[in-house]
Design a protein around this motif. Structure first.
Motif, PDB file in Angstrom:
ATOM      1  N   VAL A 187       0.872  -1.012  -0.102  1.00  0.00           N
ATOM      2  CA  VAL A 187       0.036  -0.020   0.436  1.00  0.00           C
ATOM      3  C   VAL A 187       0.890   1.379  -0.012  1.00  0.00           C
ATOM      4  CG1 VAL A 187      -1.328   1.640   1.251  1.00  0.00           C
ATOM      5  CG2 VAL A 187      -2.126  -1.006   0.779  1.00  0.00           C
ATOM      6  N   PHE A 188       1.952   1.150   0.848  1.00  0.00           N
ATOM      7  CA  PHE A 188       2.580   2.442   1.125  1.00  0.00           C
ATOM      8  C   PHE A 188       4.279   2.441  -0.247  1.00  0.00           C
ATOM      9  CE2 PHE A 188      -0.290   3.170   4.641  1.00  0.00           C
ATOM     10  CZ  PHE A 188      -1.271   3.647   3.502  1.00  0.00           C
ATOM     11  N   GLY A 189       4.179   1.505  -0.974  1.00  0.00           N
ATOM     12  CA  GLY A 189       5.572   0.851  -1.655  1.00  0.00           C
ATOM     13  C   GLY A 189       6.454   0.027  -0.949  1.00  0.00           C
ATOM     14  N   ASP A 190       7.409  -0.430  -0.874  1.00  0.00           N
ATOM     15  CA  ASP A 190       8.219  -1.130  -0.787  1.00  0.00           C
ATOM     16  C   ASP A 190       7.953  -2.502   0.658  1.00  0.00           C
ATOM     17  OD1 ASP A 190       8.659  -1.378  -3.326  1.00  0.00           O
ATOM     18  OD2 ASP A 190      11.569  -0.225  -3.164  1.00  0.00           O
ATOM     19  N   GLN A 191       7.580  -1.348   1.861  1.00  0.00           N
ATOM     20  CA  GLN A 191       7.178  -2.305   3.038  1.00  0.00           C
ATOM     21  C   GLN A 191       6.007  -2.652   3.191  1.00  0.00           C
ATOM     22  OE1 GLN A 191      10.505  -2.895   4.292  1.00  0.00           O
ATOM     23  NE2 GLN A 191      11.558  -1.714   2.440  1.00  0.00           N
ATOM     24  N   VAL A 192       6.127  -3.457   3.861  1.00  0.00           N
ATOM     25  CA  VAL A 192       4.777  -3.066   4.121  1.00  0.00           C
ATOM     26  C   VAL A 192       4.152  -3.669   5.587  1.00  0.00           C
ATOM     27  CG1 VAL A 192       5.448  -5.589   6.031  1.00  0.00           C
ATOM     28  CG2 VAL A 192       3.015  -6.142   4.729  1.00  0.00           C
ATOM     29  N   HIS A 193       2.960  -3.174   5.753  1.00  0.00           N
ATOM     30  CA  HIS A 193       2.355  -1.665   6.649  1.00  0.00           C
ATOM     31  C   HIS A 193       1.426  -2.945   6.945  1.00  0.00           C
ATOM     32  CE1 HIS A 193       5.444   1.115   5.431  1.00  0.00           C
ATOM     33  NE2 HIS A 193       5.736   1.059   6.874  1.00  0.00           N
ATOM     34  N   ALA A 194       0.539  -2.349   8.091  1.00  0.00           N
ATOM     35  CA  ALA A 194      -0.912  -2.891   9.182  1.00  0.00           C
ATOM     36  C   ALA A 194      -1.554  -2.518   8.211  1.00  0.00           C
ATOM     37  CB  ALA A 194      -0.792  -2.353   9.926  1.00  0.00           C
ATOM     38  N   ALA A 195      -1.559  -1.293   7.069  1.00  0.00           N
ATOM     39  CA  ALA A 195      -2.615  -1.282   6.120  1.00  0.00           C
ATOM     40  C   ALA A 195      -2.981  -2.459   5.035  1.00  0.00           C
ATOM     41  CB  ALA A 195      -2.410  -0.061   5.266  1.00  0.00           C
ATOM     42  N   ASP A 196      -1.337  -3.372   5.156  1.00  0.00           N
ATOM     43  CA  ASP A 196      -1.931  -4.528   3.733  1.00  0.00           C
ATOM     44  C   ASP A 196      -2.281  -5.390   4.543  1.00  0.00           C
ATOM     45  OD1 ASP A 196       0.174  -2.992   2.159  1.00  0.00           O
ATOM     46  OD2 ASP A 196       1.423  -2.619   3.806  1.00  0.00           O
ATOM     47  N   ALA A 197      -2.690  -5.457   5.795  1.00  0.00           N
ATOM     48  CA  ALA A 197      -3.148  -6.683   6.527  1.00  0.00           C
ATOM     49  C   ALA A 197      -4.446  -6.393   6.414  1.00  0.00           C
ATOM     50  CB  ALA A 197      -2.326  -6.586   8.161  1.00  0.00           C
ATOM     51  N   THR A 198      -4.885  -5.353   6.722  1.00  0.00           N
ATOM     52  CA  THR A 198      -6.304  -4.990   6.294  1.00  0.00           C
ATOM     53  C   THR A 198      -6.714  -5.423   5.036  1.00  0.00           C
ATOM     54  OG1 THR A 198      -5.900  -2.712   7.744  1.00  0.00           O
ATOM     55  CG2 THR A 198      -7.566  -2.998   6.676  1.00  0.00           C
ATOM     56  N   VAL A 199      -6.352  -4.928   3.999  1.00  0.00           N
ATOM     57  CA  VAL A 199      -6.780  -5.149   2.586  1.00  0.00           C
ATOM     58  C   VAL A 199      -6.379  -6.226   2.596  1.00  0.00           C
ATOM     59  CG1 VAL A 199      -5.650  -4.707   0.280  1.00  0.00           C
ATOM     60  CG2 VAL A 199      -5.768  -2.644   1.918  1.00  0.00           C
ATOM     61  N   HIS A 200      -5.581  -7.311   2.797  1.00  0.00           N
ATOM     62  CA  HIS A 200      -5.231  -8.378   3.032  1.00  0.00           C
ATOM     63  C   HIS A 200      -7.032  -9.224   3.239  1.00  0.00           C
ATOM     64  CE1 HIS A 200      -3.670 -12.686   1.439  1.00  0.00           C
ATOM     65  NE2 HIS A 200      -4.163 -12.692   3.151  1.00  0.00           N
ATOM     66  N   GLY A 201      -7.330  -8.953   4.396  1.00  0.00           N
ATOM     67  CA  GLY A 201      -8.542  -9.824   5.102  1.00  0.00           C
ATOM     68  C   GLY A 201      -9.178 -10.152   4.134  1.00  0.00           C
ATOM     69  N   PHE A 202     -10.061  -8.379   3.263  1.00  0.00           N
ATOM     70  CA  PHE A 202     -10.856  -8.093   2.614  1.00  0.00           C
ATOM     71  C   PHE A 202     -10.512  -9.479   1.139  1.00  0.00           C
ATOM     72  CE2 PHE A 202     -12.155  -5.721   5.965  1.00  0.00           C
ATOM     73  CZ  PHE A 202     -12.805  -5.515   6.300  1.00  0.00           C
ATOM     74  N   VAL A 203      -9.329  -8.675   0.668  1.00  0.00           N
ATOM     75  CA  VAL A 203      -9.302  -9.119  -0.750  1.00  0.00           C
ATOM     76  C   VAL A 203      -8.783 -10.784  -1.055  1.00  0.00           C
ATOM     77  CG1 VAL A 203      -7.644  -9.404  -2.737  1.00  0.00           C
ATOM     78  CG2 VAL A 203      -8.567  -6.968  -1.807  1.00  0.00           C
ATOM     79  N   ALA A 204      -8.049 -11.024   0.158  1.00  0.00           N
ATOM     80  CA  ALA A 204      -7.927 -12.240   0.137  1.00  0.00           C
ATOM     81  C   ALA A 204     -10.047 -13.806   0.391  1.00  0.00           C
ATOM     82  CB  ALA A 204      -7.626 -13.056   1.591  1.00  0.00           C
ATOM     83  N   ASN A 205     -10.424 -13.292   1.057  1.00  0.00           N
ATOM     84  CA  ASN A 205     -11.955 -13.149   1.346  1.00  0.00           C
ATOM     85  C   ASN A 205     -12.579 -13.211  -0.169  1.00  0.00           C
ATOM     86  OD1 ASN A 205     -12.515 -15.043   3.924  1.00  0.00           O
ATOM     87  ND2 ASN A 205     -11.360 -12.971   5.261  1.00  0.00           N
ATOM     88  N   ILE A 206     -12.213 -12.856  -0.864  1.00  0.00           N
ATOM     89  CA  ILE A 206     -12.413 -12.791  -1.840  1.00  0.00           C
ATOM     90  C   ILE A 206     -11.912 -13.767  -3.402  1.00  0.00           C
ATOM     91  CG2 ILE A 206     -13.683 -11.833  -4.773  1.00  0.00           C
ATOM     92  CD1 ILE A 206     -14.472  -8.997  -2.256  1.00  0.00           C
TER      93      ILE A 206
END
Length: 239
Positions: A187-206
């Motif tokens: 979400v914010f470039g090359d480093q993973v952040h909490a926002a990526d866990a949030t996005v993953h929770g939704f996209v993976a469940n689709i």
């Protein structure tokens, strides 16, 4: 973010697994993914009875007797307790973007849930997979849950939409998310952040669901969402 000096006194209570995901609810998967990305050891307990959950909602965290509900509150609690650095370098603007993404995904949640429980085209596949995966579930339990969800959808509002209009909202959310993600990889470039866990929770469940809803079609039409989903899944599996 090492595992040293962290006794495993954490239990994450969340909904059952489905289609290979550790929680078939995006908020529980969000927290589980965050904890794995941060190398926080925990036990995940899968339940359907929310009687003892704060506000009657899952997920919730039991931290050695201290109970925390709400996925954002759980993440905040863990970040402070373990001095997690995953979001330490975010700018104020990025933190505002993080909040807006979370609020947008709150909207997407209702469309996701509607697609599983309310849409007659997809409900049988969802029901049958739950029953196949979890032998302790009974059809009458799922029918009761479905009736309850119909009430929730009506009072929240999504239940008053025609299916095409409901999915239009969700597809727009996913398209906006893909635009925000851009070239990524996170979400914010090359480093993973909490926002990526949030996005993953939704996209993976689709994405990982073998149910061809308009939401899944929207994810498949956005290669960067798929790439993000797979990249976060890989990182979390290494945690």
């Amino acid at each position: 973010m090492t595992k040293a000096n962290r006794p495993m006194a954490l239990t994450l209570y969340s909904y059952p697994q489905l289609y290979g995901q550790s929680d078939n609810n995006p908020y529980g998967l969000k927290v589980a993914t965050f904890m794995k990305l941060c190398n926080v050891e925990f036990r995940q307990a899968h339940i359907v009875d929310t009687t003892n959950a704060p506000r009657g909602q899952l997920p919730y965290l039991d931290d050695d007797g201290v109970v925390i509900g709400d996925s954002d509150d759980i993440i905040e609690h863990l970040t402070v307790k373990f001095d997690l650095t995953i979001d330490r370098g975010l700018t104020d603007e990025q933190r505002r973007t993080d909040l807006m993404i979370r609020r947008m995904l709150d909207d997407l949640y209702w469309v996701m849930s509607y697609s599983r429980w309310a849409d007659e085209r997809f409900w049988p596949s969802f029901r049958d997979e739950l029953l196949r995966t979890h032998g302790d579930l009974r059809p009458d339990q799922l029918e009761a849950a479905r009736t309850y969800n119909f009430q929730r959808y009506h009072y929240q509002g999504i239940g008053r939409y025609e299916p095409a209009a409901a999915y239009k909202r969700g597809v727009r959310d996913l398209q906006a998310l893909a635009g925000l993600l851009g070239d990524g990889p996170f979400v914010f470039g090359d480093q993973v952040h909490a926002a990526d866990a949030t996005v993953h929770g939704f996209v993976a469940n689709i994405y990982f669901y073998d149910i061809d809803t308009p939401l899944k079609q929207a994810v498949l039409a956005a290669p960067n969402l798929v790439e993000h989903c797979l990249a976060v899944r890989t990182l979390a599996s290494q945690g």
